[in-house]
Write an enzyme that holds these catalytic residues in place. Structure first.
Site, PDB file in Angstrom:
ATOM      1  N   THR A 102       0.861  -1.185   0.000  1.00  0.00           N
ATOM      2  CA  THR A 102       0.000   0.000   0.000  1.00  0.00           C
ATOM      3  C   THR A 102       0.893   1.229   0.000  1.00  0.00           C
ATOM      4  O   THR A 102       1.994   1.198   0.559  1.00  0.00           O
ATOM      5  CB  THR A 102      -0.865  -0.036   1.282  1.00  0.00           C
ATOM      6  OG1 THR A 102      -1.854  -1.039   1.108  1.00  0.00           O
ATOM      7  CG2 THR A 102      -1.541   1.279   1.574  1.00  0.00           C
ATOM      8  N   VAL A 140     -13.895  -3.607   3.203  1.00  0.00           N
ATOM      9  CA  VAL A 140     -13.495  -2.204   3.097  1.00  0.00           C
ATOM     10  C   VAL A 140     -12.153  -2.020   3.800  1.00  0.00           C
ATOM     11  O   VAL A 140     -11.990  -2.387   4.969  1.00  0.00           O
ATOM     12  CB  VAL A 140     -14.569  -1.271   3.708  1.00  0.00           C
ATOM     13  CG1 VAL A 140     -14.083   0.170   3.754  1.00  0.00           C
ATOM     14  CG2 VAL A 140     -15.867  -1.375   2.902  1.00  0.00           C
ATOM     15  N   ASP A 188      -8.894   0.088   5.379  1.00  0.00           N
ATOM     16  CA  ASP A 188      -8.734   1.301   6.202  1.00  0.00           C
ATOM     17  C   ASP A 188      -8.289   2.501   5.367  1.00  0.00           C
ATOM     18  O   ASP A 188      -8.423   3.646   5.797  1.00  0.00           O
ATOM     19  CB  ASP A 188      -7.667   1.069   7.277  1.00  0.00           C
ATOM     20  CG  ASP A 188      -6.316   0.814   6.625  1.00  0.00           C
ATOM     21  OD1 ASP A 188      -6.148  -0.269   6.014  1.00  0.00           O
ATOM     22  OD2 ASP A 188      -5.451   1.711   6.671  1.00  0.00           O
ATOM     23  N   GLY A 191      -0.526  -1.626   6.564  1.00  0.00           N
ATOM     24  CA  GLY A 191      -0.536  -2.822   7.404  1.00  0.00           C
ATOM     25  C   GLY A 191      -1.903  -3.467   7.338  1.00  0.00           C
ATOM     26  O   GLY A 191      -2.685  -3.196   6.419  1.00  0.00           O
ATOM     27  N   ILE A 192      -2.204  -4.301   8.292  1.00  0.00           N
ATOM     28  CA  ILE A 192      -3.511  -4.976   8.304  1.00  0.00           C
ATOM     29  C   ILE A 192      -4.603  -3.936   8.579  1.00  0.00           C
ATOM     30  O   ILE A 192      -4.631  -3.327   9.658  1.00  0.00           O
ATOM     31  CB  ILE A 192      -3.550  -6.064   9.396  1.00  0.00           C
ATOM     32  CG1 ILE A 192      -2.401  -7.068   9.229  1.00  0.00           C
ATOM     33  CG2 ILE A 192      -4.906  -6.754   9.411  1.00  0.00           C
ATOM     34  CD1 ILE A 192      -2.588  -8.102   8.172  1.00  0.00           C
TER      35      ILE A 192
HETATM   36  N1  ASP Z   1      -4.013  -1.337   4.917  1.00  0.00           N
HETATM   37  C1  ASP Z   1      -4.268  -2.053   3.683  1.00  0.00           C
HETATM   38  C2  ASP Z   1      -5.552  -2.824   3.819  1.00  0.00           C
HETATM   39  O1  ASP Z   1      -5.721  -3.532   4.800  1.00  0.00           O
HETATM   40  C3  ASP Z   1      -3.170  -2.985   3.289  1.00  0.00           C
HETATM   41  C4  ASP Z   1      -1.763  -2.462   3.442  1.00  0.00           C
HETATM   42  O2  ASP Z   1      -1.549  -1.379   3.952  1.00  0.00           O
HETATM   43  O3  ASP Z   1      -0.829  -3.135   3.000  1.00  0.00           O
HETATM   44  O4  ASP Z   1      -6.369  -2.779   2.952  1.00  0.00           O
END
Ligand code: ASP
Length: 328
Positions: free
Chosen positions: A191, A220, A222, A241-242
């Site tokens: 991301t 959806v 973040d 991240g997650i």
């Molecule tokens: N935050 C993003 C999501 O969970 C993924 C990422 O940042 O790598 O959609």
């Protein structure tokens, strides 16, 4: 009226994840991120607004297939790409975003257009309709690498960890175009985000993603919420991240509000990251404030971020694993 010019500042990221292996990988990612920092920083020096700089930086990162945003976005469980992006203009304190949009090249441009609208966050159908209204060309962001990752994951009915590893994202093999097998692949990492301070002292933040990879239809991210991307006239933050972890922490808004409410930006990052680590979160964030402070933090193994503080370029590629925060 004062015409004093503020020294512009810039920080960008290309995701957070697990361990970064191979010097070739570090060097290649460093070169990629620093090239984009340099281009966007020059635009700020020429007088671009923070918002314009953020849109430019996000566009360049979306167009870079190694990152999971725009071209090179990961596939969802049904094999489709759905991208999300948001933009927050801190001076106007205005948020706009697109959630789960398909078949356009630069989701950040849709978020930019929405800044001026009364309806400022659109989901899939609305984003498709708006893309048509704006005459945006139909664009397929799929790359062979992402398709192969999805095929490999599908063989096992998506039983592997969906955010398995960053190794493939940043390995010399992939960066030189050799490709990787799905087994080591890292869909969902990469991301992108940009936070800028312009010569007028204005802050803006933007974040764009293909999601976390192999997710359920309709999930959806973040990235197009104030938990993942937030700015005021005092500070701005972009997260990676997650997504569920970031939402649970309401991370971007929390850091920005803390930074404007008595804590320094560095303290706001340190406290927020410590809390997130205590709850076992897997995430990272970058930010800056109107005084010119730049900061970053992560609980994940790596954070692919680079910045320009007016004097020099720097990055976070070789921080130790786990909880780390820093500032300059
Ligand atoms: N935050 C993003 C999501 O969970 C993924 C990422 O940042 O790598 O959609």
């Amino acid at each position: 009226m004062s015409h004093s010019v503020v020294q512009p500042k810039l920080i960008i990221h290309g995701g957070a994840g697990s361990s970064l292996q191979g010097k070739g990988g570090v060097a290649a990612v460093r070169q990629l991120l620093s090239g984009i920092v340099e281009t966007v920083y020059q635009a700020l020096l020429r007088g671009a607004s923070a918002r314009e700089a953020v849109v430019l930086g996000c566009r360049l990162l979306e167009d870079e297939p190694r990152f999971n945003a725009g071209t090179g976005s990961v596939l969802q469980s049904d094999g489709q790409i759905r991208m999300s992006a948001s933009l927050m203009d801190g001076a106007a304190q205005r948020f706009s975003g697109t959630i789960n949009v398909s078949r356009i090249q630069n989701p950040i441009e849709l978020a930019d257009f929405l800044q001026g609208q009364s309806d400022r966050v659109l989901s899939d159908a609305g984003s498709a309709e708006l893309s048509r209204e704006l005459g945006l060309p139909i664009y397929n962001p799929l790359t062979d690498l992402r398709l192969n990752e999805w095929i490999e994951e599908r063989k096992d009915n998506f039983s592997k960890r969906s955010m398995a590893s960053t190794v493939a994202e940043v390995s010399g093999a992939e960066l030189s175009g050799a490709g990787v097998s799905g087994a080591d692949s890292s869909a969902g990492r990469g991301t992108i985000g940009v936070v800028a301070l312009d010569q007028q002292g204005r802050v803006a933040a933007g974040t764009s993603t293909g999601g976390k990879g192999f997710e359920r239809i309709g999930r959806v991210s973040d990235s197009a919420t104030p938990a993942g991307n937030y700015a005021t006239d005092r500070a701005g933050v972009s997260c990676t991240g997650i997504g569920e972890d970031i939402l649970d922490e309401c991370l971007a808004a929390k850091i920005v509000i803390r930074a404007g409410d008595g804590l320094s930006l560095a303290e706001a990052f340190a406290r927020s990251m410590q809390e997130a680590a205590g709850r076992g979160r897997d995430l990272g964030a970058i930010g800056l404030d109107a005084t010119g402070a730049i900061a970053w933090g992560k609980t994940s193994e790596v954070l692919l971020a680079a910045y320009h503080n007016g004097d020099r370029l720097g990055d976070t590629l070789e921080l130790p694993d786990g909880l780390q925060t820093g500032s300059c």
